[in-house]
Design a protein around this motif. Structure first.
Motif, mmCIF file in Angstrom:
data_model
loop_
_atom_site.group_PDB
_atom_site.id
_atom_site.type_symbol
_atom_site.label_atom_id
_atom_site.label_comp_id
_atom_site.label_asym_id
_atom_site.label_seq_id
_atom_site.Cartn_x
_atom_site.Cartn_y
_atom_site.Cartn_z
ATOM 1 N N THR A 360 0.818 -1.223 0.000
ATOM 2 C CA THR A 360 0.000 0.000 0.000
ATOM 3 C C THR A 360 0.847 1.267 0.000
ATOM 4 O OG1 THR A 360 -0.126 -0.072 2.412
ATOM 5 C CG2 THR A 360 -1.930 -1.114 1.189
ATOM 6 N N THR A 361 2.156 1.135 0.169
ATOM 7 C CA THR A 361 3.019 2.322 0.232
ATOM 8 C C THR A 361 4.187 2.302 -0.756
ATOM 9 O OG1 THR A 361 4.347 1.317 1.998
ATOM 10 C CG2 THR A 361 2.501 2.733 2.668
ATOM 11 N N LYS A 362 4.531 1.119 -1.283
ATOM 12 C CA LYS A 362 5.710 1.044 -2.150
ATOM 13 C C LYS A 362 5.552 -0.081 -3.160
ATOM 14 C CE LYS A 362 10.793 1.021 -1.749
ATOM 15 N NZ LYS A 362 11.916 0.944 -0.777
ATOM 16 N N MET A 363 5.989 0.216 -4.404
ATOM 17 C CA MET A 363 5.964 -0.768 -5.483
ATOM 18 C C MET A 363 7.367 -0.882 -6.085
ATOM 19 S SD MET A 363 2.705 -1.677 -6.009
ATOM 20 C CE MET A 363 1.075 -1.082 -5.530
ATOM 21 N N GLN A 364 7.780 -2.110 -6.355
ATOM 22 C CA GLN A 364 9.036 -2.337 -7.067
ATOM 23 C C GLN A 364 8.823 -3.451 -8.076
ATOM 24 O OE1 GLN A 364 11.772 -2.873 -3.592
ATOM 25 N NE2 GLN A 364 12.947 -1.242 -4.539
ATOM 26 N N TRP A 365 9.309 -3.208 -9.315
ATOM 27 C CA TRP A 365 9.155 -4.225 -10.335
ATOM 28 C C TRP A 365 10.230 -4.073 -11.408
ATOM 29 C CZ3 TRP A 365 6.287 0.212 -10.153
ATOM 30 C CH2 TRP A 365 6.172 0.968 -11.327
ATOM 31 N N TYR A 386 14.055 -2.436 -17.649
ATOM 32 C CA TYR A 386 14.024 -1.338 -16.677
ATOM 33 C C TYR A 386 13.644 -1.862 -15.306
ATOM 34 C CZ TYR A 386 8.832 -0.775 -16.790
ATOM 35 O OH TYR A 386 7.458 -0.955 -16.684
ATOM 36 N N ASN A 387 14.136 -1.157 -14.276
ATOM 37 C CA ASN A 387 13.830 -1.434 -12.872
ATOM 38 C C ASN A 387 13.132 -0.208 -12.299
ATOM 39 O OD1 ASN A 387 15.485 -3.725 -13.216
ATOM 40 N ND2 ASN A 387 17.292 -2.597 -12.557
ATOM 41 N N ALA A 388 11.999 -0.386 -11.642
ATOM 42 C CA ALA A 388 11.208 0.744 -11.152
ATOM 43 C C ALA A 388 10.946 0.630 -9.655
ATOM 44 C CB ALA A 388 9.881 0.830 -11.897
ATOM 45 N N THR A 389 11.010 1.786 -8.970
ATOM 46 C CA THR A 389 10.595 1.907 -7.572
ATOM 47 C C THR A 389 9.639 3.093 -7.474
ATOM 48 O OG1 THR A 389 12.668 1.002 -6.708
ATOM 49 C CG2 THR A 389 11.325 2.302 -5.197
ATOM 50 N N LEU A 390 8.436 2.838 -6.991
ATOM 51 C CA LEU A 390 7.392 3.860 -6.896
ATOM 52 C C LEU A 390 6.853 3.917 -5.480
ATOM 53 C CD1 LEU A 390 5.308 5.819 -8.357
ATOM 54 C CD2 LEU A 390 3.865 3.790 -8.593
ATOM 55 N N THR A 391 6.829 5.121 -4.894
ATOM 56 C CA THR A 391 6.100 5.370 -3.660
ATOM 57 C C THR A 391 5.018 6.400 -3.976
ATOM 58 O OG1 THR A 391 7.430 7.228 -2.844
ATOM 59 C CG2 THR A 391 8.246 5.006 -2.385
ATOM 60 N N LYS A 392 4.268 6.828 -2.969
ATOM 61 C CA LYS A 392 3.201 7.803 -3.219
ATOM 62 C C LYS A 392 3.743 9.198 -3.507
ATOM 63 C CE LYS A 392 -0.341 5.334 -0.631
ATOM 64 N NZ LYS A 392 -1.395 5.402 0.421
ATOM 65 N N SER A 393 5.037 9.408 -3.285
ATOM 66 C CA SER A 393 5.596 10.740 -3.509
ATOM 67 C C SER A 393 6.860 10.744 -4.353
ATOM 68 C CB SER A 393 5.896 11.417 -2.165
ATOM 69 O OG SER A 393 6.850 10.650 -1.433
ATOM 70 N N SER A 394 7.345 9.584 -4.783
ATOM 71 C CA SER A 394 8.584 9.559 -5.547
ATOM 72 C C SER A 394 8.578 8.413 -6.552
ATOM 73 C CB SER A 394 9.802 9.431 -4.619
ATOM 74 O OG SER A 394 9.810 8.166 -3.984
#
Length: 450
Positions: A360-365, A386-394
């Motif tokens: 609910t706060t961080k995604m990585q794929w 590609y490697n991705a890191t997503l949070t609600k603000s970054s």
């Protein structure tokens, strides 16, 4: 697009005269950023009655101490610092950094056999941080190998300067504007790999000019950062800006206003490869290969060779993948009209998603792409990852792709809004770019954050 060819290096005196309007030399940063493994420290170098620090729209510090330590750090840190004098807001300083202890997400083993391997590792593991005020933006980045020792600096795809250091200051900015900054480094393969590439060209009967060969020998590394210039008022200090440039504020109960991100916080990450031309000559037969007949980049286009669409959502967290390929045609002539000599469609098995974290706060794929032209195994595959890191603000994404065909990578709000963010784009101009798919040809490496 960023120019594919390297600018001639100017003498330092001429470079200063040419780019002097964009660069200022700051004796001391208004905010100094220091890191440890588990925390980040902001040191304020501007005199003030008191300071206020906001993170993701919430107040996390208010006081007279000229040092603030944040122990709640994650993948990307975005701060707004208010400088108050005589109880009035005197300045706003925004700090964005993606410097961190990197997770071991790399999809390739980096053995650093040559400078190209080193460039890939430095782009994957490096960082670009920004410090912006209402008057200037300072870029600071980790060391990246570069053949001539000079980094080229772009803003909104226009070159604004170059430097042999690891910082650059742009003072030609306007309050409330969003800018895309890119730091470019370029490296050539060694003589052994040049000879291997030349042998591949000869075996495939591809006759290139010396200029085209230089492009084929060269690999690019780009660090990209999206920067929002603050407006000097208290609403700007207390609010934040979402991924798509919309202003977000919070009320007295710390609830996000209606201008905020969609409540479900859903996003789509769409990566496409496409052939811009109507057709290109087939180097392996007497036919022509149909292209996608596109005049430029288009985030909404349905014309492509391949597409990877990763949908993510934080509310009841999910991550789904929709890979797709377009039909491939062999044509009798360059007009490439039906009836075609041959029609096939590549499998989507070569477009793979790996889910590393879905919360609910961080995604990585990670996405790996290895898809060939479907007519024969003699055709080289189109590769990227590609490697991705997503949070609600970054958001931070690192990756690599072949220098052919054209590539485009966008982030959309899954709500169907017309807004989007461009993550990466690469254009090809002619059919000779087919040679960029040969085994051993250098790739383009990118590191994007916001």
């Amino acid at each position: 697009k960023i120019l594919n060819s390297k600018y001639l290096v100017l003498p330092l005196a001429l470079a200063g005269a040419l780019y002097g309007n964009n660069i200022v030399m700051a004796a001391e940063d208004p905010v100094e950023i220091n890191y440890s493994k588990d925390s980040l420290t902001l040191e304020f170098n501007q005199e003030a009655d008191h300071y206020e620090v906001y993170k993701n729209g919430g107040l996390i510090y208010s006081g007279k101490d000229e040092k603030f330590v944040d122990k709640d750090i994650d993948s990307g840190q975005n701060y707004k610092v208010g400088i108050f004098k005589k109880n009035k807001l005197d300045d706003i300083i925004e700090v964005k950094t993606n410097k961190e202890e990197k997770d071991n997400q790399s999809t390739r083993v980096l053995n650093q056999e040559d400078d190209i391997d080193l460039l890939e590792q430095q782009i994957n593991e490096g960082y670009l941080e920004t410090l912006s005020t209402t008057n200037f933006v300072k870029l600071k980045w980790s060391n990246i190998i570069d053949d001539d020792g000079f980094y080229e600096i772009y803003r909104d795809e226009k070159k604004i300067g170059e430097t042999n250091g690891l910082t650059f200051i742009d003072k030609n900015v306007k309050e409330g504007q969003r800018y895309r900054y890119e730091v470019l480094a370029q490296v050539e393969v060694d003589e052994t790999k040049k000879n291997q590439i030349d042998l591949e060209l000869k075996e495939n009967k591809l006759d290139l000019t010396e200029e085209q060969k230089r492009e084929l020998y060269q690999s690019r590394g780009v660090m990209t950062k999206i920067v929002d210039i603050p407006i000097k008022n208290s609403d700007e200090l207390k609010g934040t800006t979402n991924f798509f440039g919309e202003k977000v504020t919070k009320d007295s109960n710390n609830d996000v206003s209606t201008l905020a991100l969609p409540k479900s916080e859903e996003y789509a990450f769409i990566y496409r490869t496409f052939i811009p031309q109507k057709s290109v000559m087939d180097p392996y037969s007497a036919y022509w290969l149909a292209g996608d007949n596109r005049s430029g980049f288009d985030p909404y286009s349905n014309k492509f060779r391949t597409e990877s669409n990763v949908n993510v959502g934080f509310w009841m967290p999910y991550m789904t993948h929709f890979p797709e390929t377009g039909q491939s045609h062999k044509c009798y002539t360059s007009a490439c009209v039906a009836p075609y000599a041959w029609t096939k469609q590549a499998s989507t098995d070569g477009i793979k998603l790996t889910k590393d974290l879905v919360t609910t706060t961080k995604m990585q794929w990670r996405v790996n792409h290895d898809v060939g032209i479907p007519f024969s195994s003699m055709y080289p595959n189109i590769n990227y990852y590609y490697n991705a890191t997503l949070t609600k603000s970054s958001l931070s994404i690192t990756g690599s792709h072949d220098k052919a065909p054209a590539h485009e990578f966008y982030m959309f709000p899954a709500s169907g809004s017309t807004s989007y963010v461009t993550i990466e784009r690469w254009w090809v101009d002619s059919s000779w770019d087919f040679g960029m798919l040969m085994p051993g040809a250098p790739q383009d490496y990118f590191n994007f954050s916001m």
